[in-house]
Write a protein that holds these residues in place. Structure first.
Motif, PDB file in Angstrom:
ATOM      1  N   GLY A 188       0.826  -1.197   0.000  1.00  0.00           N
ATOM      2  CA  GLY A 188       0.000   0.000   0.000  1.00  0.00           C
ATOM      3  C   GLY A 188       0.862   1.249   0.000  1.00  0.00           C
ATOM      4  O   GLY A 188       1.902   1.311  -0.665  1.00  0.00           O
ATOM      5  N   ILE A 189       0.472   2.254   0.764  1.00  0.00           N
ATOM      6  CA  ILE A 189       1.242   3.484   0.913  1.00  0.00           C
ATOM      7  C   ILE A 189       1.387   3.791   2.399  1.00  0.00           C
ATOM      8  O   ILE A 189       0.392   3.863   3.121  1.00  0.00           O
ATOM      9  CB  ILE A 189       0.559   4.668   0.194  1.00  0.00           C
ATOM     10  N   TRP A 190       2.629   3.966   2.840  1.00  0.00           N
ATOM     11  CA  TRP A 190       2.921   4.258   4.240  1.00  0.00           C
ATOM     12  C   TRP A 190       3.333   5.710   4.398  1.00  0.00           C
ATOM     13  O   TRP A 190       3.934   6.306   3.498  1.00  0.00           O
ATOM     14  CB  TRP A 190       4.015   3.324   4.764  1.00  0.00           C
ATOM     15  N   MET A 191       3.045   6.277   5.544  1.00  0.00           N
ATOM     16  CA  MET A 191       3.226   7.711   5.775  1.00  0.00           C
ATOM     17  C   MET A 191       4.044   7.973   7.030  1.00  0.00           C
ATOM     18  O   MET A 191       3.903   7.290   8.036  1.00  0.00           O
ATOM     19  CB  MET A 191       1.846   8.367   5.914  1.00  0.00           C
ATOM     20  N   TRP A 192       4.884   8.992   6.919  1.00  0.00           N
ATOM     21  CA  TRP A 192       5.645   9.475   8.065  1.00  0.00           C
ATOM     22  C   TRP A 192       5.611  10.998   8.028  1.00  0.00           C
ATOM     23  O   TRP A 192       5.994  11.611   7.038  1.00  0.00           O
ATOM     24  CB  TRP A 192       7.078   8.977   7.985  1.00  0.00           C
ATOM     25  N   CYS A 193       5.162  11.625   9.106  1.00  0.00           N
ATOM     26  CA  CYS A 193       5.071  13.092   9.200  1.00  0.00           C
ATOM     27  C   CYS A 193       6.153  13.602  10.152  1.00  0.00           C
ATOM     28  O   CYS A 193       6.217  13.169  11.300  1.00  0.00           O
ATOM     29  CB  CYS A 193       3.693  13.526   9.708  1.00  0.00           C
ATOM     30  N   VAL A 194       6.995  14.496   9.653  1.00  0.00           N
ATOM     31  CA  VAL A 194       8.083  15.045  10.469  1.00  0.00           C
ATOM     32  C   VAL A 194       8.137  16.560  10.270  1.00  0.00           C
ATOM     33  O   VAL A 194       7.679  17.076   9.253  1.00  0.00           O
ATOM     34  CB  VAL A 194       9.445  14.424  10.081  1.00  0.00           C
ATOM     35  N   PRO A 195       8.686  17.295  11.233  1.00  0.00           N
ATOM     36  CA  PRO A 195       8.853  18.737  11.030  1.00  0.00           C
ATOM     37  C   PRO A 195       9.780  18.980   9.841  1.00  0.00           C
ATOM     38  O   PRO A 195      10.808  18.316   9.705  1.00  0.00           O
ATOM     39  CB  PRO A 195       9.496  19.205  12.341  1.00  0.00           C
ATOM     40  N   HIS A 196       9.418  19.910   8.993  1.00  0.00           N
ATOM     41  CA  HIS A 196      10.271  20.192   7.836  1.00  0.00           C
ATOM     42  C   HIS A 196      11.596  20.782   8.327  1.00  0.00           C
ATOM     43  O   HIS A 196      11.608  21.718   9.125  1.00  0.00           O
ATOM     44  CB  HIS A 196       9.584  21.167   6.882  1.00  0.00           C
ATOM     45  N   PRO A 197      12.722  20.248   7.870  1.00  0.00           N
ATOM     46  CA  PRO A 197      14.019  20.687   8.405  1.00  0.00           C
ATOM     47  C   PRO A 197      14.448  22.089   8.004  1.00  0.00           C
ATOM     48  O   PRO A 197      15.307  22.687   8.661  1.00  0.00           O
ATOM     49  CB  PRO A 197      14.998  19.636   7.859  1.00  0.00           C
ATOM     50  N   THR A 198      13.873  22.648   6.917  1.00  0.00           N
ATOM     51  CA  THR A 198      14.307  23.981   6.480  1.00  0.00           C
ATOM     52  C   THR A 198      13.180  24.984   6.324  1.00  0.00           C
ATOM     53  O   THR A 198      13.440  26.176   6.182  1.00  0.00           O
ATOM     54  CB  THR A 198      15.058  23.898   5.129  1.00  0.00           C
ATOM     55  N   LYS A 199      11.933  24.535   6.345  1.00  0.00           N
ATOM     56  CA  LYS A 199      10.789  25.437   6.196  1.00  0.00           C
ATOM     57  C   LYS A 199      10.039  25.516   7.528  1.00  0.00           C
ATOM     58  O   LYS A 199       9.459  24.533   7.975  1.00  0.00           O
ATOM     59  CB  LYS A 199       9.847  24.968   5.081  1.00  0.00           C
ATOM     60  N   ALA A 200      10.057  26.692   8.130  1.00  0.00           N
ATOM     61  CA  ALA A 200       9.408  26.864   9.433  1.00  0.00           C
ATOM     62  C   ALA A 200       7.899  26.694   9.314  1.00  0.00           C
ATOM     63  O   ALA A 200       7.296  26.996   8.280  1.00  0.00           O
ATOM     64  CB  ALA A 200       9.735  28.259   9.980  1.00  0.00           C
ATOM     65  N   GLU A 201       7.282  26.189  10.383  1.00  0.00           N
ATOM     66  CA  GLU A 201       5.833  26.024  10.458  1.00  0.00           C
ATOM     67  C   GLU A 201       5.296  25.201   9.291  1.00  0.00           C
ATOM     68  O   GLU A 201       4.217  25.467   8.751  1.00  0.00           O
ATOM     69  CB  GLU A 201       5.136  27.395  10.482  1.00  0.00           C
ATOM     70  N   THR A 202       6.075  24.212   8.874  1.00  0.00           N
ATOM     71  CA  THR A 202       5.689  23.351   7.747  1.00  0.00           C
ATOM     72  C   THR A 202       5.972  21.906   8.123  1.00  0.00           C
ATOM     73  O   THR A 202       6.964  21.614   8.803  1.00  0.00           O
ATOM     74  CB  THR A 202       6.485  23.728   6.479  1.00  0.00           C
ATOM     75  N   THR A 203       5.116  21.010   7.685  1.00  0.00           N
ATOM     76  CA  THR A 203       5.297  19.586   7.951  1.00  0.00           C
ATOM     77  C   THR A 203       5.711  18.861   6.675  1.00  0.00           C
ATOM     78  O   THR A 203       5.158  19.101   5.605  1.00  0.00           O
ATOM     79  CB  THR A 203       3.992  18.961   8.485  1.00  0.00           C
ATOM     80  N   LEU A 204       6.699  18.003   6.801  1.00  0.00           N
ATOM     81  CA  LEU A 204       7.140  17.157   5.691  1.00  0.00           C
ATOM     82  C   LEU A 204       6.427  15.816   5.805  1.00  0.00           C
ATOM     83  O   LEU A 204       6.563  15.115   6.807  1.00  0.00           O
ATOM     84  CB  LEU A 204       8.654  16.964   5.744  1.00  0.00           C
ATOM     85  N   VAL A 205       5.630  15.489   4.794  1.00  0.00           N
ATOM     86  CA  VAL A 205       4.905  14.218   4.768  1.00  0.00           C
ATOM     87  C   VAL A 205       5.591  13.310   3.752  1.00  0.00           C
ATOM     88  O   VAL A 205       5.663  13.629   2.565  1.00  0.00           O
ATOM     89  CB  VAL A 205       3.425  14.417   4.381  1.00  0.00           C
TER      90      VAL A 205
END
Length: 414
Positions: free
Chosen positions: A81-98
């Protein structure tokens, strides 16, 4: 109001899209709950490619972790299927990296020839950057294995009912494209001249002249990649380590991994961090985690029903959900404020009217923060009418005191 998901908490790898017992794709509620709580803009990076090509390793590096996404040491495909991991974006403030790790394409155990195309199409629909992971070289065989690209317009619709849509319309919705070539052993040299990775990719996508069926078959996947993904980038990764250790890459000490491989991996990650854009809809509306969850649910439910995902319908459906929720949140703000006001009675009518106007403004602001494409003002008007309707029983009266005022306000909230 739902509690916000804290990205400072331990990261959780979650299955976002799975396959039900009947073979249909289905969304996992636990992953949707996480997305629902993310009100930040999201940068969505999805990786696709043939199974057992090391896709999960790249996703773990992007997450800043050694492990997380499943890596396997056998010929069996690990990611389903498709697996997901959400982490704080390392270079963009107030943004989430999915990060989205997709099921390996070409797994002989699947049996459903359309399954891979559905997974590939969902990765395109959901991501702002699509990473294609392959091994060896970008030769004709590697490109022919991308038949999924040639079928995209059959599995994704822009408008409904179907209208003639120019290919340029798809580009507005599609993500940027990165081709990650693993275990690359060739010299980057064309016609005796040193070349860059990007030039190598463009050379591989060069079209042949002619109109024969053989030439057309050769050109078709290349034309699709060139048309649908005008923003393209290439990274060539050498062998990471001794072939006997490749299956255990996640547990190796960095000293056992090729410095050149680590250098390319670092450039790859930094490029994605710096260049991958926040996910946006066609009209420029920023996608938050909550909005991404709506899109996932709409697309997967549409595919499960046997229909083709339609971007316009998905946006309309999302607007309905978001605006109804925005209306309720705004109304709750107004009602909560007016309920607290009753505890201060008796009050002059002008004081009541002033507070009413204050809470109405707060309700409108709350609505505007969440509303989406309320272009005709239908929901905002409904909110204003609902707020005004609760004060009409006392509008026009002279200042009132005591029991009479209390009774009138009680009528307001029945």
């Amino acid at each position: 109001m739902p509690q916000l998901y804290s990205l400072s908490e331990p990261m959780k790898l979650l299955c976002l899209i799975d396959t039900a017992s009947d073979g249909k794709l289905c969304v996992q509620g636990s992953a949707l709950q996480v997305l629902e709580q993310i009100q930040q803009p999201v940068v969505v990076v999805a990786v696709v490619g043939l199974y057992r090509t090391g896709k999960s390793y790249l996703m773990n590096r992007l997450a800043g972790k050694q492990t997380g996404f499943a890596l396997g040491s056998t010929i069996e495909s690990k990611t389903k299927g498709i697996w997901m991991w959400c982490v704080p974006h390392p270079t963009k403030a107030e943004t989430t990296l999915v990060l989205l790790d997709t099921e390996g394409l070409g797994d002989v155990d699947k049996g459903d020839s359309k399954h891979d195309t559905r997974i590939f199409s969902l990765a395109v629909l959901l991501s702002s950057t699509l990473v294609l992971n392959s091994r060896g070289t970008i030769d004709n065989r590697a490109i022919e294995e991308l038949q999924y690209v040639t079928e995209l317009t059959e599995y994704i619709k822009i408008k409904s009912p179907d209208e003639a849509v120019d290919d340029a319309e798809f580009v507005k919705f599609f993500p940027s494209f990165i081709w990650a070539v693993r275990d690359f052993t060739l010299q980057l040299n064309i016609d005796g001249k040193d070349t860059t990775e990007d030039e190598y990719l463009e050379f591989a996508l060069k079209l042949k002249l002619g109109n024969s069926s053989q030439v057309n078959n050769y050109n078709l996947p290349r034309e699709c990649i060139r048309k649908y993904f005008p923003s393209r980038k290439c990274f060539t990764f050498p062998f990471p380590t001794n072939p006997d250790n490749v299956s255990y890459l996640e547990t190796l000490d960095p000293a056992e991994i090729s410095k050149r491989f680590l250098e390319v991996t670092g450039r790859f990650c930094q490029f994605i961090f710096d260049q991958s854009q926040v996910k946006n809809l066609k009209d420029g509306h920023t996608v938050t985690g909550r909005v991404l969850g709506h899109l996932v649910k709409t697309y997967v439910d549409t595919i499960a029903s046997g229909a083709v995902p339609c971007l316009e319908n998905a946006v309309i459906s999302m607007a309905l959900i978001e605006n109804e929720a925005a209306f309720q949140e705004g109304l709750e703000v107004y009602q909560s404020g007016m309920e607290k006001l009753k505890k201060s009675f008796p009050l002059e009518l002008n004081e009541i009217t002033s507070e009413h106007q204050c809470f109405s403004l707060m309700a409108t602001q709350t609505f505007m923060k969440r509303s989406f494409r309320d272009s005709d003002g239908k929901y905002l008007t409904s909110l204003e009418v609902s707020g005004s309707g609760q004060i009409t029983t006392i509008d026009g009266f002279k200042p009132l005191y005591g029991l009479l005022t209390f009774k009138l306000l009680i009528r307001t909230f029945k």
